[in-house]
Design a protein around this motif. Structure first.
Motif, PDB file in Angstrom:
ATOM      1  N   GLN A 170       0.839  -1.202   0.000  1.00 21.14           N
ATOM      2  CA  GLN A 170       0.000   0.000   0.000  1.00 21.14           C
ATOM      3  C   GLN A 170       0.871   1.248   0.000  1.00 21.14           C
ATOM      4  OE1 GLN A 170      -2.297   0.770   3.524  1.00 21.14           O
ATOM      5  NE2 GLN A 170      -3.939   1.723   2.352  1.00 21.14           N
ATOM      6  N   LYS A 171       1.894   1.278   0.851  1.00 16.66           N
ATOM      7  CA  LYS A 171       2.789   2.437   0.910  1.00 16.66           C
ATOM      8  C   LYS A 171       3.526   2.657  -0.403  1.00 16.66           C
ATOM      9  CE  LYS A 171       3.889   3.317   5.654  1.00 16.66           C
ATOM     10  NZ  LYS A 171       4.969   3.519   6.620  1.00 16.66           N
ATOM     11  N   ALA A 172       3.776   1.573  -1.120  1.00 14.78           N
ATOM     12  CA  ALA A 172       4.471   1.660  -2.412  1.00 14.78           C
ATOM     13  C   ALA A 172       3.522   2.032  -3.545  1.00 14.78           C
ATOM     14  CB  ALA A 172       5.163   0.336  -2.717  1.00 14.78           C
ATOM     15  N   GLY A 173       2.258   2.295  -3.203  1.00 13.08           N
ATOM     16  CA  GLY A 173       1.292   2.679  -4.222  1.00 13.08           C
ATOM     17  C   GLY A 173       0.702   1.507  -4.980  1.00 13.08           C
ATOM     18  N   THR A 230      -7.655   1.325   1.576  1.00 10.66           N
ATOM     19  CA  THR A 230      -7.051   0.724   0.389  1.00 10.66           C
ATOM     20  C   THR A 230      -8.081   0.588  -0.725  1.00 10.66           C
ATOM     21  OG1 THR A 230      -5.502  -0.443   1.828  1.00 10.66           O
ATOM     22  CG2 THR A 230      -5.651  -1.200  -0.445  1.00 10.66           C
ATOM     23  N   TYR A 231      -9.304   0.226  -0.364  1.00  4.58           N
ATOM     24  CA  TYR A 231     -10.373   0.206  -1.370  1.00  4.58           C
ATOM     25  C   TYR A 231     -10.566   1.600  -1.974  1.00  4.58           C
ATOM     26  CZ  TYR A 231     -12.312  -4.472  -0.298  1.00  4.58           C
ATOM     27  OH  TYR A 231     -12.530  -5.818  -0.162  1.00  4.58           O
ATOM     28  N   GLU A 232     -10.561   2.612  -1.132  1.00  4.76           N
ATOM     29  CA  GLU A 232     -10.708   3.996  -1.645  1.00  4.76           C
ATOM     30  C   GLU A 232      -9.608   4.319  -2.640  1.00  4.76           C
ATOM     31  OE1 GLU A 232     -11.871   7.544   0.751  1.00  4.76           O
ATOM     32  OE2 GLU A 232     -11.548   6.128   2.398  1.00  4.76           O
ATOM     33  N   GLN A 233      -8.371   4.040  -2.253  1.00  2.00           N
ATOM     34  CA  GLN A 233      -7.227   4.367  -3.096  1.00  2.00           C
ATOM     35  C   GLN A 233      -7.228   3.559  -4.394  1.00  2.00           C
ATOM     36  OE1 GLN A 233      -4.188   3.474  -0.283  1.00  2.00           O
ATOM     37  NE2 GLN A 233      -4.460   5.384   0.844  1.00  2.00           N
ATOM     38  N   ALA A 234      -7.850   2.383  -4.364  1.00  2.00           N
ATOM     39  CA  ALA A 234      -7.917   1.537  -5.557  1.00  2.00           C
ATOM     40  C   ALA A 234      -9.136   1.858  -6.421  1.00  2.00           C
ATOM     41  CB  ALA A 234      -7.946   0.063  -5.151  1.00  2.00           C
ATOM     42  N   GLY A 235      -9.905   2.889  -6.029  1.00  2.00           N
ATOM     43  CA  GLY A 235     -11.059   3.292  -6.822  1.00  2.00           C
ATOM     44  C   GLY A 235     -12.279   2.411  -6.643  1.00  2.00           C
TER      45      GLY A 235
END
Length: 71
Positions: free
Chosen positions: A9-12, A41-46
């Motif tokens: 997650q930290k690595a994008g 993480t769900y948010e960041q993954a759209g």
């Protein structure tokens, strides 16, 4: 597994982290502490609807947690 998912997650690499986080959540269904990370993480993954589900589950399991109403 959880630590590896955090590193990804930290690595994008949210898409790579999600299966690990989902597995941890499945293996520890009574542990709400994973759910905010899973939601973020769900948010960041759209995947906003999955994020809302994770956050709602966290709220139902831990309504008095200090960060329960932050998102």
């Amino acid at each position: 597994m959880f630590n590896l998912s955090l590193a990804l997650q930290k690595a994008g690499r949210q898409v790579d982290a999600l299966p690990l986080l989902e597995r941890v959540a499945t293996l520890t269904p009574d542990d709400a502490t994973i759910l905010p990370t899973l939601g973020a993480t769900y948010e960041q993954a759209g995947r906003p609807s999955d994020a809302v589900s994770a956050y709602n589950k966290f709220l139902s399991m831990s309504p008095d947690a200090p960060d329960a109403r932050r998102r």
